[in-house]
Design an enzyme around this catalytic site. Structure first.
Site, PDB file in Angstrom:
ATOM      1  N   HIS A 208       0.833  -1.195   0.000  1.00 15.45           N
ATOM      2  CA  HIS A 208       0.000   0.000   0.000  1.00 15.45           C
ATOM      3  C   HIS A 208       0.871   1.250   0.000  1.00 15.45           C
ATOM      4  O   HIS A 208       0.652   2.181  -0.786  1.00 15.45           O
ATOM      5  CB  HIS A 208      -0.919  -0.021   1.232  1.00 15.45           C
ATOM      6  CG  HIS A 208      -1.749   1.214   1.390  1.00 15.45           C
ATOM      7  ND1 HIS A 208      -1.324   2.296   2.141  1.00 15.45           N
ATOM      8  CD2 HIS A 208      -2.935   1.551   0.884  1.00 15.45           C
ATOM      9  CE1 HIS A 208      -2.240   3.239   2.098  1.00 15.45           C
ATOM     10  NE2 HIS A 208      -3.241   2.812   1.344  1.00 15.45           N
TER      11      HIS A 208
ATOM     12  N   ARG B 129      -9.790   9.718  -8.444  1.00 17.51           N
ATOM     13  CA  ARG B 129     -10.396   8.834  -7.441  1.00 17.51           C
ATOM     14  C   ARG B 129     -11.068   9.654  -6.362  1.00 17.51           C
ATOM     15  O   ARG B 129     -10.386  10.286  -5.551  1.00 17.51           O
ATOM     16  CB  ARG B 129      -9.317   7.945  -6.807  1.00 17.51           C
ATOM     17  CG  ARG B 129      -8.882   6.808  -7.717  1.00 17.51           C
ATOM     18  CD  ARG B 129      -7.528   6.288  -7.310  1.00 17.51           C
ATOM     19  NE  ARG B 129      -6.520   7.333  -7.527  1.00 17.51           N
ATOM     20  CZ  ARG B 129      -5.255   7.100  -7.831  1.00 17.51           C
ATOM     21  NH1 ARG B 129      -4.821   5.874  -7.971  1.00 17.51           N
ATOM     22  NH2 ARG B 129      -4.407   8.095  -8.005  1.00 17.51           N
TER      23      ARG B 129
ATOM     24  N   GLU C 265     -12.616  -3.849 -14.964  1.00 14.89           N
ATOM     25  CA  GLU C 265     -11.569  -4.281 -14.041  1.00 14.89           C
ATOM     26  C   GLU C 265     -11.873  -5.641 -13.419  1.00 14.89           C
ATOM     27  O   GLU C 265     -11.233  -6.039 -12.456  1.00 14.89           O
ATOM     28  CB  GLU C 265     -11.347  -3.225 -12.948  1.00 14.89           C
ATOM     29  CG  GLU C 265     -12.598  -2.792 -12.225  1.00 14.89           C
ATOM     30  CD  GLU C 265     -12.360  -1.606 -11.269  1.00 14.89           C
ATOM     31  OE1 GLU C 265     -11.237  -1.414 -10.799  1.00 14.89           O
ATOM     32  OE2 GLU C 265     -13.343  -0.874 -10.988  1.00 14.89           O
TER      33      GLU C 265
ATOM     34  N   THR D 166      -6.333  -2.067 -14.666  1.00 14.23           N
ATOM     35  CA  THR D 166      -5.523  -3.290 -14.745  1.00 14.23           C
ATOM     36  C   THR D 166      -4.975  -3.724 -13.383  1.00 14.23           C
ATOM     37  O   THR D 166      -4.526  -4.857 -13.255  1.00 14.23           O
ATOM     38  CB  THR D 166      -4.379  -3.125 -15.762  1.00 14.23           C
ATOM     39  OG1 THR D 166      -3.649  -1.940 -15.429  1.00 14.23           O
ATOM     40  CG2 THR D 166      -4.932  -3.004 -17.161  1.00 14.23           C
TER      41      THR D 166
ATOM     42  N   ASP E 199      -6.843  -4.034 -10.495  1.00  8.34           N
ATOM     43  CA  ASP E 199      -7.826  -4.986  -9.985  1.00  8.34           C
ATOM     44  C   ASP E 199      -7.968  -6.177 -10.913  1.00  8.34           C
ATOM     45  O   ASP E 199      -8.190  -7.302 -10.477  1.00  8.34           O
ATOM     46  CB  ASP E 199      -9.174  -4.301  -9.775  1.00  8.34           C
ATOM     47  CG  ASP E 199      -9.189  -3.572  -8.445  1.00  8.34           C
ATOM     48  OD1 ASP E 199      -8.150  -3.606  -7.756  1.00  8.34           O
ATOM     49  OD2 ASP E 199     -10.217  -2.987  -8.086  1.00  8.34           O
TER      50      ASP E 199
ATOM     51  N   CYS F 283      -6.107   2.672 -16.881  1.00  9.22           N
ATOM     52  CA  CYS F 283      -5.762   3.564 -15.775  1.00  9.22           C
ATOM     53  C   CYS F 283      -5.134   2.840 -14.601  1.00  9.22           C
ATOM     54  O   CYS F 283      -5.038   3.383 -13.516  1.00  9.22           O
ATOM     55  CB  CYS F 283      -6.973   4.374 -15.339  1.00  9.22           C
ATOM     56  SG  CYS F 283      -8.267   3.365 -14.604  1.00  9.22           S
TER      57      CYS F 283
END
Lengths: 887, 887
Positions: free
Chosen positions: A440, A546, A759, A781, A783, A846
């Site tokens: 993360h 987002r 996705e 791409t 997910d 994206c």
């Protein structure tokens, strides 16, 4: 010719063709076909090979003016394997073949260097014994060490000719003991044995394993290269060196290099003698120097790239042993490209091909001053490039607080979570002790362009004590630390940072790229700051904005948490009301309360979202902005431990206890076993449509405002995690209604389009159906990789992934470079099926892959319209897209 | 004809064709084409329609011997919509069209029933007003209620003719007030208005929504059916009834049914009068009765199935109003099928088509004695069929303990986890308060054939108090409870259970199925007990033997947990040793200790696994058994709370504390954010290859033993969760080595094959590459569904799934019936690509879908070789496979 001659043979042949036979030591290549014939003849020389070998050798002897085994002036050769592709496990080099007890004297006489001659002979016996007859090397190392010990010397080079002659005799005894045969006195026989050994090594265990893992056909076989040896240590007019056709650090058009007079190539590499530079070579051997410069030019022109060569000068005569494209830092690469075009050496297309787009990353982030030394305390994973310095800060909240006061901070955490995102914004850089390139911390840091060193396992964070321990060193929160995200280095030294700037050379390269590329390049940007940076780096729009990242602002997380609890209370009240309706005991008050709280929470958020969008749209005026409606797993907002107030109320048994209990119950109910596959994306849009409606209203209002200001916004609203076309049909209808109402309210005809993320594997497979109801596709791409391969990005780093990379099951993490046969195939199917329905369908990418050159090449081949990547990678994307377009 | 006449029109036409015009009240159908023309003519009658309508009406009048609107003896008709497919939102029925102020008297005279005539007229006005002119029904209901109140009666039927006449007048006034027009006195006009209203209803809001959601083309249009009304209440020689061509409970070849003399069809349905049976009809109206029996026979023969008809006898004349295939319980279905073939009525193929394979489930589990009544305390989701009674038990451990003592127990839990599986084995049935059909409890219960009621939300489990509360009733652990997993019922009554047995009828049907089907049917079985049951139900092998389920035995979980902690300690020691090797400070002792513990744990497990396999192989002698190597997410074994000893050691600060701490640290490190996408399947095989090796040794040793006993085992070893062909290459090599060594050790040449699960989208896409290294494929459609659609099976029930089903985004859970366009497409791609490499590749399906008839039909169409399902569903699979084969 590579198929027949192997990689090495083909390279030598090409270099000989370019420079002429007198510049490359002569030699010949036994083709892969001979190897194939050898294997099918039952591992024997096939008929004719002996004769051909004799013929080729005679030819080489003629051109060299020496004969193999000639006691007076022997021809020495090297023997090397050379498959079509470089393969570990294949036979190593054998040097100095041609020496025996007679010719060693001839060599000594001709070179006037008896020591050299015996050292060469000794090496041949050991190399031949080890490589051709598989005698373990310690058998040769032990007598050598013993000889050194007896004479009290440290280095091989300190042994004299007599000792080396004695050692050669010892080696020959070892050879006889180990093989039961004498070392071949006949160099012709030795050559045949060496050739056969190369052929045999094709069937060695390591080679077989490597071929199997890399799907290299077993029947390719290997070629064998036999090449005349030249010696840079024969006289003062001899020497060896390496040279670059231009300055290898800056790319400036002056050749550079190292040269050692009267030395062999290995001396240059070993670094035991201090080399001279090329100017000094010019002074010492002006003709050879001039010839070298001419040669470098010719090689550059031929190979269409800056060259890095190995050369030897034997008695004044220049020989090129190898040439290859020069490794060079990014600034040298762009300078070379620009100069080469200006000089008329290369076309723009050729010049672009010489650039490693990935390496350009180094030009886009601050770095530690390369001129300064510093002590590396520890190293972690180079997770996000750039260097940063700041005060150690152990929590996101603290980072936000100190950052707001203008302090430079480095966020140091064991690992990070969605909740820490506000801290990323506030910090100069991030250091974690767990996780790697796909953690993360790494992903968010790369997305925001923050330097990050991840998984620095020696770093022990103690939040209670407010200390960070690295080895024996204990640092307190607030002390300064610096990290280098391109190298993984961590230091407490005060190394100055050098800020990046796009040089004129780089700017020129980008300008060509823009003219040549077909793929659009947009940026993933969630804030006005990111948007501004993206635009300055040449982004042609925002491919992914987002909205949930806006929710992680320090002032908003509580608001958002409250909103979701209210939303879920409302949803439950709604369900309850339905069953009450059925039972006839409907309780409107209860329902109205829940709905009222939910609406109030949305009302507080809406102006914040609108302001965010307005700022982004202003930065991106005239360019498309793709807004993704709320996507992430619900529990990212709703971890139990964040409900501190409620937990306190529960503990204190206050009047607020029942309400707190109900909130905590909701939060607990919403925890999921596999949140990545759970309540997220468009599924949230169905559970709490009001949230999506609020977001759409905010976008449209902001766009209407921007239109009023003449900013010509181009709005694309994107539905995430779509699996079924019915999801799109139903939600699209609702969103269009809301958007139209918002337009009427704003009195503005601002245009908008509604499209979908693609996705999930299912979405790719039914893309034809989805395309009937979507104005555009954007392939997510990241997910898609998680679901197609069944890999949780949050988990893979620590567990099996390292062992998969080690075993070469994977070459690279599929989160870095797209997995073409799996995930890429889904993108291909999705694009093809989507365009079967709508030939003009706009398809973007994206995911993180949108900034990876190798992946960009693949997307270009599919006819994708644009990629969207982190703002910092936009220039890389532009160059990579051009490279893809020119093939 | 369905396209032109709509469903209803086509059915009537077909019935008329079979029985002749005198048995079906005459009528005509206005085609869908007319509707299309009406819509394109600007919502007006297109040219020619008026004339055609007149013509058809004249024809009907001629055949009926009555005229529409004839004051003396009026023809009455019904008007109904009839699209190609049944569609909610379309116009309702209008009855009694043809009545006006004149003809009502004619009807009264002809029937001698004034009350009936006025009641019919009143109904017409209300129906016409409501349906054609959209007058809200309360406008008509209020005056009706008022009339009843004034007369002090409860039922409509208690109103006399005069009141009904007055009410008709009132209705006509309402009609005029609401529409501004008079109720059409001209029945011809009323008919035209009714037809136009049907056409308009095609463009009603609900119809449009329904069409959009179900992808029904807008331009299909609807047909309109106009049919002569017949009256069962005209005389004593009249009546109405429903009849089955055979006994609808048992399938015995005696027609059965209900009949009410001098009554209309709605009286039969309303249940206000007690019907007679068909024998009594025979006594009363022998000719009509005989005609009915003949008619039922003809309909059965024509429709090739047992029929369920509505009939009316008007003055001695039999009319059929509707026929359809009879709903019937499974035992009646198999009896009918067998009898129909024996009678020569149907071929075996035709007979098989009459069976609902899914419904056969009812024959394969115990049920509550259908003859006994009982009080339902609450209902949950019918999660796994069958009935069970036992003592309430609140933990798996307690269930195991009491089960071992021979007690019947019901495991009652809020929800269940992997750890509870031992409890499933020990319990007679499972009751949970959370989760639904796809919950862990439901899946495991179905797999084991244990009855399960899930998500009974009124059941409150208090483990501390050892009580279960259902509403006001508090039950203590140990008290008896009973559940019915086919209905979701929970009771404390002592209802006797009826054990299932495969009747002769069913056996015969299964025998045909086996002859006709192409698909193999295997079972998913993890124990010898399951294997025996599977074999007794006709399984042709085991398609999935889950080795981890063997690990959940009560005596083994601790062993297994210890083994994994030891495994991970070893792996870490191994990694540490490598870095120590690099640093030159290698600690062999530490490594040897870890390895020793790991080996010891494996040694304890190996004989247990071998014995399990031996027992299974013995049951399945001569048939293939597919053993899947360890698959589930590691953390299923390693939930922190299970390490009670270690937690206690920690708390007590005992000498064992450091060791406990290290174990708990390992367990904590292995927790994953998305375990479904984490360390499982073949990934475990790479982390701890020794576990897979142990399993392979155990299988081979068991197989060698079985071979010795003459059981001819056919072993298939299956690698789970494969994504990359390299995984197969590498692990296969290792497993083959181990297997061959095990064969040598056993001195037996027992054959084995090594194949792969295909359960990730990537595996389907690269199936051509994987097929190069796999002896067989088995599609794991459960996991494939999770990853293809991005749905966690553990999470979907509670969150968005209900709303998706409600909104018809989904018809059924994709975990029950395969999602053909998404998951099914992946199976198609995987099969096709795998067989591109190896045309003879064996492809099975071992997900839950392997027991679902609809999915089986799809798998058959792909050319899959076999399905594998829960033992209890094997007979269903056999029948469904035959149905798929005969099309």
């Amino acid at each position: 010719m590579r198929d027949l001659l192997g990689g090495k043979g083909a390279n030598l042949a090409e270099m000989t063709r370019v420079l002429g036979a007198q510049r490359v030591p002569g030699g010949f290549t036994i083709t892969t076909e001979a190897c194939v014939a050898y294997r099918s003849a039952g591992h024997r020389f096939p008929p004719g090979l002996d004769e051909e070998l004799d013929q080729a050798l005679a030819e080489l002897e003629r051109s060299a003016g020496k004969r193999l085994g000639d006691p007076a002036d022997p021809l020495l050769v090297s023997v090397r394997s050379g498959a079509r592709v470089s393969m570990p496990g294949m036979l190593d080099t054998i040097l100095n073949l041609g020496l025996n007890d007679d010719s060693v004297n001839g060599l000594a006489e001709r070179t006037g260097d008896e020591r050299f001659a015996w050292d060469s002979y000794r090496r041949l016996v050991a190399m031949f014994g080890n490589v051709v007859r598989e005698i373990p090397s310690p058998r040769f190392e032990e007598p050598l060490q013993k000889a050194k010990d007896e004479r009290g010397v440290e280095l091989d080079s300190e042994l004299d000719a007599g000792t080396l002659a004695a050692l050669t005799a010892t080696y020959k005894r070892v050879y006889e003991e180990q093989t039961g045969e004498q070392f071949p006195a006949d160099p012709g026989l030795a050559l045949r044995q060496a050739v056969a050994a190369v052929f045999e090594s094709w069937d060695g265990e390591r080679a077989i394993t490597y071929r199997r893992l890399n799907s290299i056909p077993e029947d390719w076989g290997t070629a064998v290269n036999v090449q005349r040896m030249v010696f840079g240590n024969r006289a003062a007019s001899s020497g060896s060196g390496v040279a670059f056709s231009r300055d290898e650090r800056t790319g400036a058009p002056q050749p550079s290099g190292d040269f050692i007079a009267n030395a062999q190539g290995e001396d240059v590499v070993a670094g035991t003698r201090t080399p001279e530079d090329l100017d000094s070579l010019g002074a010492r051997l002006p003709e050879a120097h001039a010839e070298l410069l001419r040669t470098l030019s010719r090689l550059e022109a031929h190979y269409e790239d800056m060259q890095d060569v190995e050369f030897t000068i034997e008695e004044g005569e220049l020989y090129l042993l190898q040439t290859r494209n020069a490794e060079r830092p990014a600034q040298a690469a762009v300078r070379f490209a620009r100069d080469a075009v200006a000089e008329g050496l290369l076309t723009r297309e050729q010049a672009l091909r010489t650039i490693d787009a990935e390496a350009l990353d180094a030009l886009l982030h601050p770095v530690f001053d390369p001129g300064r030394e510093y002590a590396v305390l520890t190293r972690g994973v180079a997770a996000s490039p750039g260097a940063a310095r700041g005060a150690i800060t152990l929590s996101a909240a603290e980072a936000v607080r100190r950052g707001a006061e203008g302090e430079d901070v480095i966020l140091v955490r064991p690992f990070t979570e969605a909740d820490d995102v506000a801290g990323f914004h506030a910090a100069r850089g991030i250091l974690t002790s767990q996780g790697g390139k796909a953690s993360h911390a790494a992903l968010v840091a790369r997305g925001m362009g923050r330097p990050c060193v991840a998984g620095a396992s020696e770093v022990k964070v103690d939040e209670d004590a407010q200390t960070v321990r690295i080895g024996d060193l204990e640092l307190r929160a607030g002390e300064m630390i610096a990290i280098e995200g391109s190298t993984g280095a961590v230091t407490t030294d005060e190394v100055p940072l050098v800020e990046p700037e796009i040089s004129d050379d780089f700017r020129e390269v980008l300008a060509w790229s823009d003219e040549l590329r077909r793929l659009g390049v947009r940026a993933n940007a969630d804030t006005a700051e990111d948007a501004a940076r993206a635009r300055s780096f040449g982004a042609e729009g925002i491919g992914l904005c987002r909205t949930e990242h806006m929710f992680f602002g320090a002032d908003r997380t509580d608001l958002v948490r409250g909103m979701f609890v209210a939303a879920e209370r409302w949803r439950r009240a709604e369900l309850r009301r339905r069953s009450e309706d059925a039972n006839g005991d409907r309780d409107d008050d209860d329902f109205a309360t829940a709905r009222g709280e939910f609406d109030a929470a949305l009302e507080r958020l809406e102006p914040l979202q609108r302001a965010d969008f307005a700022a982004i749209l202003h930065e991106m005026r005239g360019l498309p902005v793709t807004v993704r409606l709320l996507d992430p797993p619900l529990h990212e907002f709703l971890a139990l431990e964040h409900f501190e107030t409620e937990l306190a109320a529960l503990a204190a048994d206050s009047a607020d206890r029942p309400r707190a209990t109900s909130a905590l119950e909701i939060v607990r109910d919403l925890q999921e076993a596999n949140p990545m596959l759970g309540t997220r994306g468009i599924r949230l849009g169905f559970l709490y449509p009001q949230v999506y409606e609020m977001q759409v209203r905010a976008v449209i209002a902001a766009a209407a405002e921007a239109t009023g200001a003449g900013d010509l916004p181009e709005i694309e609203i994107m539905l995430p995690l779509v699996a079924y076309e019915t999801e799109v049909i139903q939600l699209r209808e609702r969103m269009v209604e809301v958007a139209e109402r918002a337009r009427r309210d704003a009195g503005s005809e601002v245009p908008f389009r509604i499209g979908t993320m693609i996705e999930l594997p299912r979405a790719c497979l039914v893309a034809d159906r989805i395309a009937e109801h979507a104005d555009f596709f954007s392939f997510g791409t990241n997910d898609l990789t998680q679901t197609a391969i069944g890999l949780s990005r949050d988990d893979v780093e620590g567990s099996f992934m390292p062992s998969y990379l080690e075993r070469r099951i994977l070459d690279r993490s599929p989160f870095e470079t797209i997995d073409v046969p799996g995930v890429g195939e889904l993108v291909r199917i999705g694009t093809e099926r989507g365009r079967r329905t709508d030939p003009g369908l706009s398809c973007g990418v994206c995911g993180e892959h949108g900034g990876d050159p190798q992946s960009i090449r693949f997307f270009d081949s599919l006819g994708i319209d644009y990629v969207s990547c982190s703002p910092y990678r936009v220039p890389i994307g532009r160059v990579a897209a051009a490279q893809a377009a020119i093939g």
